[in-house]
Each structure stands twice: as structure tokens, then as C-alpha cells.
Scaffold this motif. Structure first.
Motif, short mmCIF file in Angstrom:
data_model
loop_
_atom_site.label_atom_id
_atom_site.label_comp_id
_atom_site.label_asym_id
_atom_site.label_seq_id
_atom_site.Cartn_x
_atom_site.Cartn_y
_atom_site.Cartn_z
N TRP A 152 0.84 -1.19 0.00
CA TRP A 152 0.00 0.00 0.00
C TRP A 152 0.87 1.23 0.00
O TRP A 152 1.80 1.28 0.77
CB TRP A 152 -0.93 0.05 1.21
CG TRP A 152 -1.83 1.23 1.14
CD1 TRP A 152 -1.66 2.42 1.78
CD2 TRP A 152 -2.99 1.37 0.34
NE1 TRP A 152 -2.66 3.27 1.44
CE2 TRP A 152 -3.49 2.65 0.55
CE3 TRP A 152 -3.65 0.52 -0.55
CZ2 TRP A 152 -4.63 3.12 -0.08
CZ3 TRP A 152 -4.78 0.99 -1.17
CH2 TRP A 152 -5.26 2.27 -0.93
N PRO A 153 0.61 2.23 -0.79
CA PRO A 153 -0.37 2.24 -1.88
C PRO A 153 0.09 1.32 -3.00
O PRO A 153 1.29 1.16 -3.21
CB PRO A 153 -0.41 3.69 -2.33
CG PRO A 153 0.86 4.29 -1.87
CD PRO A 153 1.31 3.50 -0.68
N SER A 197 2.86 1.89 -6.75
CA SER A 197 3.53 3.19 -6.81
C SER A 197 4.54 3.29 -5.68
O SER A 197 4.42 2.62 -4.68
CB SER A 197 2.52 4.33 -6.70
OG SER A 197 1.94 4.35 -5.42
N SER A 230 5.09 6.34 -4.41
CA SER A 230 4.52 7.40 -3.60
C SER A 230 3.06 7.59 -3.99
O SER A 230 2.72 7.56 -5.16
CB SER A 230 5.29 8.70 -3.84
OG SER A 230 4.74 9.73 -3.08
N GLY A 231 2.22 7.76 -3.01
CA GLY A 231 0.79 7.85 -3.26
C GLY A 231 0.28 9.26 -3.42
O GLY A 231 -0.92 9.48 -3.39
N ASN A 240 -1.55 13.09 -0.23
CA ASN A 240 -2.35 12.65 0.91
C ASN A 240 -1.90 11.31 1.47
O ASN A 240 -2.60 10.72 2.27
CB ASN A 240 -3.83 12.58 0.51
CG ASN A 240 -4.37 13.95 0.20
OD1 ASN A 240 -4.06 14.91 0.90
ND2 ASN A 240 -5.15 14.05 -0.85
N GLN A 241 -0.74 10.84 1.05
CA GLN A 241 -0.26 9.55 1.52
C GLN A 241 0.16 9.65 2.98
O GLN A 241 0.98 10.47 3.36
CB GLN A 241 0.91 9.05 0.70
CG GLN A 241 1.39 7.69 1.16
CD GLN A 241 2.49 7.15 0.28
OE1 GLN A 241 2.63 7.54 -0.85
NE2 GLN A 241 3.27 6.24 0.82
N ARG A 242 -0.43 8.80 3.80
CA ARG A 242 -0.10 8.79 5.22
C ARG A 242 0.44 7.43 5.67
O ARG A 242 0.98 7.33 6.75
CB ARG A 242 -1.33 9.13 6.05
CG ARG A 242 -1.85 10.51 5.76
CD ARG A 242 -2.94 10.91 6.73
NE ARG A 242 -3.59 12.13 6.35
CZ ARG A 242 -3.08 13.33 6.39
NH1 ARG A 242 -1.84 13.49 6.78
NH2 ARG A 242 -3.76 14.38 6.03
N ARG A 243 0.29 6.41 4.86
CA ARG A 243 0.71 5.05 5.22
C ARG A 243 1.51 4.42 4.09
O ARG A 243 1.29 4.70 2.92
CB ARG A 243 -0.51 4.15 5.48
CG ARG A 243 -1.39 4.56 6.60
CD ARG A 243 -0.92 3.97 7.92
NE ARG A 243 -1.79 4.27 9.04
CZ ARG A 243 -1.86 5.42 9.66
NH1 ARG A 243 -1.17 6.44 9.24
NH2 ARG A 243 -2.64 5.59 10.71
N LEU A 244 2.37 3.53 4.48
CA LEU A 244 3.13 2.71 3.55
C LEU A 244 3.17 1.32 4.16
O LEU A 244 3.57 1.17 5.32
CB LEU A 244 4.55 3.26 3.37
CG LEU A 244 5.47 2.51 2.43
CD1 LEU A 244 4.95 2.59 0.99
CD2 LEU A 244 6.87 3.08 2.51
N LEU A 282 9.89 9.13 -0.92
CA LEU A 282 8.46 9.13 -0.57
C LEU A 282 7.92 10.55 -0.50
O LEU A 282 8.64 11.49 -0.22
CB LEU A 282 8.26 8.46 0.80
CG LEU A 282 8.72 7.01 0.90
CD1 LEU A 282 8.65 6.54 2.35
CD2 LEU A 282 7.89 6.11 0.01
#
Length: 135
Positions: free
Chosen positions: A7-8, A11, A13-14, A17-21, A46
Motif C-alpha cells: 500500500w499504496p 507506486s 509514492s501515493g 495525501n499519503q499517510r501510510r506505507l 516518498l
């Protein structure tokens, strides 16, 4: 060392709004050699919640299965390596209630690395980690 980003999906980098990896790593040694400071996560690659590189990576959950190694050590690059986790056997830990594990250092890159200890022939590890990207 094989890496699969869960996740995501698809990619590095999401977006802003990416908050989790969520990432899974597997390592297999066909001889008795150990890995030393093999990179797990490159923080500079990231994009965190505010659209820029996250200030730090917070370990929220980890699940592991270690076979043939005395231990697998997860470290932050903080000038000198800062040990985050020392894992052996199999298990699961959830650090979310305590705010997660994070590096309090100010030097270094903040990247995550892995080192294996005392591997035997055909040693392996499977490591799954949920990370929060701190703005």
C-alpha cells in the motif's frame, strides 16, 4: 532482499495525501552470509501528507518470521545506526496505541535498513511492516 509494496499499490509514492506505507520484505541466504545495512525504505523517495518528503517514518505494526538467523535487526540511518527492532522467531507487534516507533535522531537520512545476524545456510526472513509517514 525482495521488496513488495502493498500500500499504496503500484507506486512508490501515493501523492500528497499519503499517510501510510505497507511493505513486505523477504530475504533468503543460500550460504551462511549475513546482510549488513541493506536498505528497506528510502525516505527521500516518498511523498508524505504535506506533499514533501516525510520528516520521519513511524513503525506502527510489524509481523515477522525468521528462520536460521539468530536475529534480524531493523535500524534507522541516524548518522550512526539506531536500532528500531531486534526480531527472532515469529511474531506480531502493534505499536499504534503508544504512538508508534520512530527515530528521535536529527542526523542521517531516516531511511530504514536491515542487518541479519548469525545466518546459517538457507536462512530466510519474511518481514511485513506498516509505516506512518510523518509530516
Amino acid at each position: 532482499l525482495n521488496t513488495k509494496q502493498l500500500w499504496p499499490p503500484n507506486s512508490v509514492s501515493g501523492g500528497p495525501n499519503q499517510r501510510r506505507l505497507i511493505v513486505r520484505w523477504t530475504g533468503i541466504s543460500t550460504d551462511s552470509s549475513d546482510a549488513a545495512d541493506s536498505q528497506l525504505v528510502d525516505k527521500s523517495g516518498l511523498t508524505g501528507p504535506n506533499g514533501t518528503e516525510p520528516t520521519s517514518l513511524v513503525i506502527e505494526q510489524v509481523e515477522w518470521s525468521i528462520n536460521g538467523y539468530a536475529a534480524v535487526i531493523v535500524e534507522w540511518d541516524d548518522g550512526t545506526d539506531e536500532e528500531a527492532l531486534r526480531l527472532s522467531g515469529a511474531g506480531f507487534k502493534d505499536y499504534r496505541e503508544s504512538g508508534g516507533l520512530y527515530s528521535d535522531g536529527t542526523s542521517g537520512t531516516g531511511d530504514l535498513y536491515v542487518t541479519t545476524l548469525a545466518g546459517a545456510e538457507n536462512s530466510s526472513f519474511d518481514l511485513w511492516m506498516s509505516l506512518r509517514l510523518k509530516a
